[in-house]
Design a protein around this motif. Sequence first.
Motif, short mmCIF file in Angstrom:
data_model
loop_
_atom_site.label_atom_id
_atom_site.label_comp_id
_atom_site.label_asym_id
_atom_site.label_seq_id
_atom_site.Cartn_x
_atom_site.Cartn_y
_atom_site.Cartn_z
N VAL A 68 -19.32 -20.61 -2.98
CA VAL A 68 -19.40 -21.97 -3.58
C VAL A 68 -18.39 -22.76 -3.40
N TYR A 69 -18.54 -24.12 -2.72
CA TYR A 69 -17.07 -24.94 -2.69
C TYR A 69 -17.33 -25.77 -4.02
N ILE A 70 -16.18 -26.02 -4.76
CA ILE A 70 -16.19 -26.57 -5.93
C ILE A 70 -15.33 -27.87 -5.88
N ALA A 98 -10.24 -29.00 -5.79
CA ALA A 98 -11.23 -28.58 -4.61
C ALA A 98 -11.07 -26.98 -4.12
N GLU A 99 -11.84 -26.16 -4.35
CA GLU A 99 -11.78 -24.73 -4.56
C GLU A 99 -12.86 -24.18 -3.90
N LEU A 100 -12.74 -22.96 -3.03
CA LEU A 100 -13.84 -22.10 -2.52
C LEU A 100 -13.93 -20.98 -3.40
N PHE A 101 -15.00 -20.65 -3.83
CA PHE A 101 -15.07 -19.29 -4.56
C PHE A 101 -15.93 -18.33 -3.70
N ALA A 102 -15.38 -17.27 -3.01
CA ALA A 102 -16.31 -16.48 -1.98
C ALA A 102 -17.09 -15.41 -2.82
N TYR A 103 -18.08 -15.37 -2.05
CA TYR A 103 -19.16 -14.27 -2.54
C TYR A 103 -18.40 -12.95 -2.27
N ALA A 104 -18.99 -11.96 -3.16
CA ALA A 104 -18.38 -10.79 -3.24
C ALA A 104 -18.71 -9.99 -1.83
N LEU A 127 -13.57 -21.13 -13.42
CA LEU A 127 -12.86 -22.39 -12.97
C LEU A 127 -11.76 -22.57 -13.70
N GLU A 128 -11.27 -21.50 -14.66
CA GLU A 128 -9.91 -21.91 -15.47
C GLU A 128 -8.80 -21.89 -14.47
N PRO A 129 -8.52 -20.79 -13.62
CA PRO A 129 -7.38 -20.64 -12.69
C PRO A 129 -7.41 -22.20 -11.80
N ALA A 130 -8.31 -22.55 -11.27
CA ALA A 130 -8.41 -23.88 -10.43
C ALA A 130 -7.94 -24.96 -11.12
#
Length: 201
Positions: A68-70, A98-104, A127-130
């Motif tokens: 998922v790209y945020i 702008a951050e990509l969260f990779a699926y497990a 989202l906290e680290p981003a």
Amino acid sequence: MPKHTQKHLDPRQPLVVDTTKLPRQPGATRALKRVVPAPADLGLELISVPTGSDLELDLSMTSVSEGVYISGDVRGSLSGECGRCLNEISEPFDVHIAELFAYADSTTEETTDEDEVGRMQGDLLDLEPAVRDAVVLTLPPNPVCRTDCPGLCPECGVHLDDLPADHSHDDVDSRWAALRNLSAEPSKVASPQSKKHRIEE
């Protein structure tokens, strides 16, 4: 199993996002708009986002093949003190993330280091680290109340804006300080002329 272990995400946490309603079909998009309390220690020593103050998230979530790209904006307010004069600073901020969260178990998750991309836990992402990275990286380590702030007088500590233009402190050798004080005192010894004047009266 995922390449890296993470803390368990709690969906009740303000910056944890549940993507269940976002189809896992590349290109699918959903808006993410919410106001959440700012986490603690979001900032630097002299300027930061007050803990618990409003953070406005104006983001979009997009499904991509690997996760998922945020992307979007985070807005809020900063509070701190000027690094020159120590006056209070209070101003808004608006940063882009702008951050990509990779699926497990995705290829991206398996081939990148933990700090390169975000990680999903099922349908959850944090989202906290981003947000923290985006905010902190835009903050000046030595904030000023205004670009031309003159600061404080190094001798007396008074704001230079409040002092006259010719304000200064004499740099006198301490060995001569006693003589300077002596010369500043009015003479207590009467002159012969003044004595004679008093006698004639």
